[in-house]
Design an enzyme around this catalytic site. Structure first.
Site, mmCIF file in Angstrom:
data_model
loop_
_atom_site.group_PDB
_atom_site.id
_atom_site.type_symbol
_atom_site.label_atom_id
_atom_site.label_comp_id
_atom_site.label_asym_id
_atom_site.label_seq_id
_atom_site.Cartn_x
_atom_site.Cartn_y
_atom_site.Cartn_z
ATOM 1 N N HIS A 121 1.725 -1.908 -0.953
ATOM 2 C CA HIS A 121 0.540 -1.988 -0.107
ATOM 3 C C HIS A 121 -0.621 -1.265 -0.786
ATOM 4 O O HIS A 121 -0.452 -0.130 -1.249
ATOM 5 C CB HIS A 121 0.800 -1.342 1.260
ATOM 6 N N ASP A 168 0.138 -5.833 0.147
ATOM 7 C CA ASP A 168 -0.208 -6.256 1.505
ATOM 8 C C ASP A 168 -1.273 -5.349 2.114
ATOM 9 O O ASP A 168 -1.457 -4.203 1.694
ATOM 10 C CB ASP A 168 1.025 -6.218 2.408
#
Length: 227
Positions: free
Chosen positions: A190, A43
């Site tokens: 991430h 992400d």
């Protein structure tokens, strides 16, 4: 009556901040558990410093992944998004701004966020994403209404090592994933912080040693990632 109201607000808050509750919308957290496949997802990119390093490591270990990208970053670094797609990975929608108050907005605002990001991704890779992951994993009735209109499929996760916390070392991130991972799992990471590269350097070979094949979410759930 006050107690009932408090309980009701508590349930709503729990459902909003817990994507696994499926209180406001249905999200996919798991793929086929019969195969030794898992899906890494990243992400908050694309990030000009870390995303290229992540792509290099994935290529080194013959692993595929899914990147949920922020629209404004896609517009800034379209060449990185193109690299993601050309390497055989999937690009998904992660809102346009990922703002701190994004979850307070209504349907119209959410539709704008979704469409701006879809447009940015389509300009970068030639196709619009079908997969969407809510910022912070927070869901609301307004978001649910927007998604019903936009047609995106919501992707959650089964394993979350909270890798964005600065207190989490790369070694701890890896230990958490290895302890929780099971066939079919979708793993939340991430590509926006410095610990992700050393974490992947440790994680990728260990997942392969355990017999896992690293695939995109699309392959894990056997569904087209684009429209």
């Amino acid at each position: 009556m006050l107690i009932i109201i408090i309980i009701g607000l508590g349930i709503i808050s729990w459902g909003a901040f817990n994507i696994h509750s499926n209180l406001f919308l249905s999200a996919t957290h798991q793929g086929n558990a019969e195969n030794q496949q898992v899906a890494l997802t990243f992400d908050d990119g694309p990030n000009p410093t870390y995303t290229p390093q992540v792509l290099e490591l994935l290529d080194k270990h013959n692993a595929k992944a899914t990147f949920f990208c922020i629209g404004k970053s896609v517009e800034r670094y379209p060449y990185i998004v193109k690299q993601i797609r050309e390497a055989g990975h999937t690009v998904g929608n992660h809102s346009y701004t990922h703002g701190p108050t994004i979850d307070l907005h209504r349907k119209k605002y959410w539709l704008s966020e979704l469409r701006q990001t879809d447009s940015a991704i389509a300009q970068a890779i030639g196709r619009s994403p079908r997969f969407f992951r809510p910022p912070y994993g927070v869901t609301t009735p307004h978001l649910a209404k927007a998604l019903r209109q936009s047609g995106h499929r919501v992707i959650g996760w089964r394993v979350r090592p909270y890798d964005t916390l600065e207190s989490r070392s790369s070694a701890r991130i890896v230990r958490t994933i290895l302890r929780k991972v099971k066939p079919g799992a979708i793993i939340l990471l991430h590509d926006s912080h410095s610990r992700i590269v050393p974490a992947l350097e440790q994680l990728l070979p260990q997942l392969r040693q355990r017999g896992y094949t690293l695939v995109t979410v699309a392959k894990l759930i056997d569904e087209d990632a684009y429209v």
